[in-house]
Design a protein around this motif. Sequence first.
Motif, PDB file in Angstrom:
ATOM      1  N   ALA A 118       0.700  -1.421   0.329  1.00  0.00           N
ATOM      2  CA  ALA A 118      -0.192   0.449   0.017  1.00  0.00           C
ATOM      3  C   ALA A 118       0.747   1.521  -0.093  1.00  0.00           C
ATOM      4  CB  ALA A 118      -0.364  -0.189   1.418  1.00  0.00           C
ATOM      5  N   LEU A 119       0.602   2.500  -0.446  1.00  0.00           N
ATOM      6  CA  LEU A 119       0.863   3.627  -0.174  1.00  0.00           C
ATOM      7  C   LEU A 119       0.725   4.285   0.948  1.00  0.00           C
ATOM      8  CD1 LEU A 119       0.565   4.758  -3.922  1.00  0.00           C
ATOM      9  CD2 LEU A 119       2.978   4.245  -2.772  1.00  0.00           C
ATOM     10  N   LYS A 120       1.721   5.049   2.349  1.00  0.00           N
ATOM     11  CA  LYS A 120       0.360   5.456   3.100  1.00  0.00           C
ATOM     12  C   LYS A 120       1.704   7.057   2.883  1.00  0.00           C
ATOM     13  CE  LYS A 120       2.186   4.574   8.198  1.00  0.00           C
ATOM     14  NZ  LYS A 120       2.382   4.173   9.414  1.00  0.00           N
ATOM     15  N   LEU A 121       0.194   7.676   3.247  1.00  0.00           N
ATOM     16  CA  LEU A 121       0.200   9.209   3.859  1.00  0.00           C
ATOM     17  C   LEU A 121       0.741   9.699   5.041  1.00  0.00           C
ATOM     18  CD1 LEU A 121      -2.495  10.443   2.330  1.00  0.00           C
ATOM     19  CD2 LEU A 121      -0.586  10.471   1.053  1.00  0.00           C
ATOM     20  N   PRO A 122       1.274  10.713   4.995  1.00  0.00           N
ATOM     21  CA  PRO A 122       2.007  10.840   6.736  1.00  0.00           C
ATOM     22  C   PRO A 122       1.032  11.389   7.338  1.00  0.00           C
ATOM     23  CG  PRO A 122       1.744  13.070   5.138  1.00  0.00           C
ATOM     24  CD  PRO A 122       1.632  11.614   4.658  1.00  0.00           C
ATOM     25  N   ASN A 123       1.735  10.679   8.836  1.00  0.00           N
ATOM     26  CA  ASN A 123      -0.007  11.465   9.791  1.00  0.00           C
ATOM     27  C   ASN A 123       0.258  12.292  10.806  1.00  0.00           C
ATOM     28  OD1 ASN A 123       2.111  11.777  12.022  1.00  0.00           O
ATOM     29  ND2 ASN A 123       2.669   9.444  12.551  1.00  0.00           N
ATOM     30  N   ILE A 124      -0.655  12.943  11.410  1.00  0.00           N
ATOM     31  CA  ILE A 124      -0.895  13.659  11.540  1.00  0.00           C
ATOM     32  C   ILE A 124       0.019  14.964  12.166  1.00  0.00           C
ATOM     33  CG2 ILE A 124      -1.469  13.831  13.673  1.00  0.00           C
ATOM     34  CD1 ILE A 124      -3.715  16.333  11.541  1.00  0.00           C
ATOM     35  N   PHE A 125       1.308  14.526  13.155  1.00  0.00           N
ATOM     36  CA  PHE A 125       2.045  14.551  13.258  1.00  0.00           C
ATOM     37  C   PHE A 125       2.693  15.123  12.409  1.00  0.00           C
ATOM     38  CE2 PHE A 125      -0.255  12.195  17.101  1.00  0.00           C
ATOM     39  CZ  PHE A 125      -0.103  13.407  17.720  1.00  0.00           C
ATOM     40  N   ASP A 126       3.396  14.411  11.396  1.00  0.00           N
ATOM     41  CA  ASP A 126       3.986  15.071  10.437  1.00  0.00           C
ATOM     42  C   ASP A 126       3.820  16.247   9.596  1.00  0.00           C
ATOM     43  OD1 ASP A 126       5.367  12.657  10.720  1.00  0.00           O
ATOM     44  OD2 ASP A 126       4.619  11.576   9.449  1.00  0.00           O
ATOM     45  N   SER A 161     -10.609  10.819   8.379  1.00  0.00           N
ATOM     46  CA  SER A 161     -11.127  10.882   9.891  1.00  0.00           C
ATOM     47  C   SER A 161      -9.936  10.120  10.481  1.00  0.00           C
ATOM     48  CB  SER A 161     -12.154  10.002   9.505  1.00  0.00           C
ATOM     49  OG  SER A 161     -11.636   9.343   8.251  1.00  0.00           O
ATOM     50  N   SER A 162      -8.494   9.345   9.940  1.00  0.00           N
ATOM     51  CA  SER A 162      -8.240   8.960  10.107  1.00  0.00           C
ATOM     52  C   SER A 162      -6.829   9.911   9.847  1.00  0.00           C
ATOM     53  CB  SER A 162      -7.844   7.361   9.644  1.00  0.00           C
ATOM     54  OG  SER A 162      -6.732   7.159  10.445  1.00  0.00           O
ATOM     55  N   LEU A 163      -5.707  10.038  12.032  1.00  0.00           N
ATOM     56  CA  LEU A 163      -4.973  11.196  11.828  1.00  0.00           C
ATOM     57  C   LEU A 163      -3.864  10.416  12.159  1.00  0.00           C
ATOM     58  CD1 LEU A 163      -6.764  12.856  14.118  1.00  0.00           C
ATOM     59  CD2 LEU A 163      -6.665  13.502  11.698  1.00  0.00           C
ATOM     60  N   LEU A 164      -3.768   9.016  12.397  1.00  0.00           N
ATOM     61  CA  LEU A 164      -1.718   8.490  12.671  1.00  0.00           C
ATOM     62  C   LEU A 164      -1.911   7.181  11.167  1.00  0.00           C
ATOM     63  CD1 LEU A 164      -2.697   7.404  16.321  1.00  0.00           C
ATOM     64  CD2 LEU A 164      -0.679   9.530  15.133  1.00  0.00           C
ATOM     65  N   ILE A 165      -2.747   6.464  10.947  1.00  0.00           N
ATOM     66  CA  ILE A 165      -2.424   5.210   9.916  1.00  0.00           C
ATOM     67  C   ILE A 165      -3.325   6.126   8.725  1.00  0.00           C
ATOM     68  CG2 ILE A 165      -2.649   3.362   9.534  1.00  0.00           C
ATOM     69  CD1 ILE A 165      -2.588   2.543  11.861  1.00  0.00           C
ATOM     70  N   ARG A 166      -3.006   6.310   7.716  1.00  0.00           N
ATOM     71  CA  ARG A 166      -3.791   6.765   6.700  1.00  0.00           C
ATOM     72  C   ARG A 166      -2.759   6.956   5.644  1.00  0.00           C
ATOM     73  NH1 ARG A 166      -2.052  12.293   5.806  1.00  0.00           N
ATOM     74  NH2 ARG A 166      -4.322  12.127   4.762  1.00  0.00           N
ATOM     75  N   ASN A 206      -4.995  15.328  -4.113  1.00  0.00           N
ATOM     76  CA  ASN A 206      -4.288  13.735  -3.394  1.00  0.00           C
ATOM     77  C   ASN A 206      -5.596  13.368  -2.458  1.00  0.00           C
ATOM     78  OD1 ASN A 206      -1.856  13.823  -3.870  1.00  0.00           O
ATOM     79  ND2 ASN A 206      -1.514  15.431  -2.721  1.00  0.00           N
ATOM     80  N   LEU A 207      -5.841  11.572  -2.984  1.00  0.00           N
ATOM     81  CA  LEU A 207      -6.890  11.409  -2.501  1.00  0.00           C
ATOM     82  C   LEU A 207      -6.872  10.494  -0.735  1.00  0.00           C
ATOM     83  CD1 LEU A 207      -8.937  10.416  -5.794  1.00  0.00           C
ATOM     84  CD2 LEU A 207      -9.031  11.877  -4.430  1.00  0.00           C
ATOM     85  N   SER A 208      -7.007  10.782  -0.494  1.00  0.00           N
ATOM     86  CA  SER A 208      -7.021   9.626   1.156  1.00  0.00           C
ATOM     87  C   SER A 208      -7.501  10.131   2.195  1.00  0.00           C
ATOM     88  CB  SER A 208      -5.770  10.854   1.399  1.00  0.00           C
ATOM     89  OG  SER A 208      -5.853  11.831   2.583  1.00  0.00           O
ATOM     90  N   TYR A 209      -7.644   8.784   3.174  1.00  0.00           N
ATOM     91  CA  TYR A 209      -8.666   8.890   4.581  1.00  0.00           C
ATOM     92  C   TYR A 209      -8.023   9.583   5.684  1.00  0.00           C
ATOM     93  CZ  TYR A 209     -11.735   6.151   2.233  1.00  0.00           C
ATOM     94  OH  TYR A 209     -12.561   5.350   0.765  1.00  0.00           O
TER      95      TYR A 209
END
Length: 314
Positions: A56-64, A283-288, A311-314
Amino acid sequence: MSKPREANKNSYWSNYASRIILNTASHPIEYAKVLIQLGYEPIPPRPCTTFFGKPALKLPNIFDYVKHIKTVDGFAGMYRGLVPKLCGSLVCAVTTEKVLQRYAGEVSRDDDEEHQQNVEDPRGKFVKDLKRDIVSRTSAIIISHPFHVITIRMMAQFVGNETRYMGLFSSIGEVYKENGILGFFSGLVPRVLGDIIFILLASSLTFAVNSYVFEEPDLQMYTNATMSFLASAITYPFQVVSNCMAVSNSGLAAGMPPLMPMYSNWSDCWFDLSNRQQLKRGSSLLIRYYTGPQVIISGRPVPLPKNDNMNLSY
C-alpha cells in the motif's frame, strides 16, 4: 450578588478559560486536519504494507503534517486562524449558556402537576432534554458560524501560500467582498444537520442502552461516551462537507479548480465527495493510506499522476 450566583459566574469563566486553553493547545492538530479534509496532501505517499501484509501507499500522519506546516510557516504559522476560532468558541459557549438559562426559566414556570409527571416519566424528561440540547446547540452554531468560516479560510490559505484572510476584521471585509452576507454562512446547513443528527443519535442510543440493556449505574457511566463516539463517526462526513463549502468559491486556490471543483451547493459537494469515496478523509489521523490511482510495479505500489492535482486519502 448572592453567593450561588457568584459561584455560577466564576464557574462559567473557569469553563471559558479551560475552553481557550484546550483550543489553543489542540489548534495545530486541528489545522492539519482541516487541510486534510480539504483534500490537500503536500507530502507524497511512501510505499508500505498493511497490517495483513498487502502492499500500500502510506500518507504522513497528523504529526508529520503539523511538522510540515511548521517547516513552511514556522512556529507561529501553526496557529493560523486561532483568533477567530477562539472568538467563535467563546460566542458559542455564551450563546449555549444563555439559551439553557432561558430554557430553565421556562421549565420552572410549568405547573407542579406537569413537573411531577415529567419526573415520573423518563421518556418525557428525555424528550425535553433532547429538545433543549438541539435548540441550544443549533443556536450556538448559527451565531458563531461566521467565525468558523473565517477560521477555515485562514487555514486554507496555506494551500496556495496566500494572504487574503489575515486579521479578523480585514477577513470580515474579505468574506463580504467575495460572497456577500451569505458568505458568512457558507457550509452552515451541513454543519447544523450533522450536529442535530449527532445529538439525536448519541442521546437516543444512550437512553435506549441505559433503559433496556445496562441497569447497573457503574456500566451506564460509560454509555454516553461510547454512543457519542459512534455518533461522531457516523456524522463525520457532514464536517468534511461543511469545511469544503466554507472554502468553495472563496477566491482561494484551495476552493477552486484544479484543487477543488466549483460546487453549486452543499449537496453537490456531498455527492462529488461520495462518488470519489472522500467523505471520510481526515477521520484517521495516525494511519492514513493513499487511495488515489496507483499501479503495482515489482510488488510495490506507485501513485499515478492525476490531472486535478488532488490527492485522495483518508
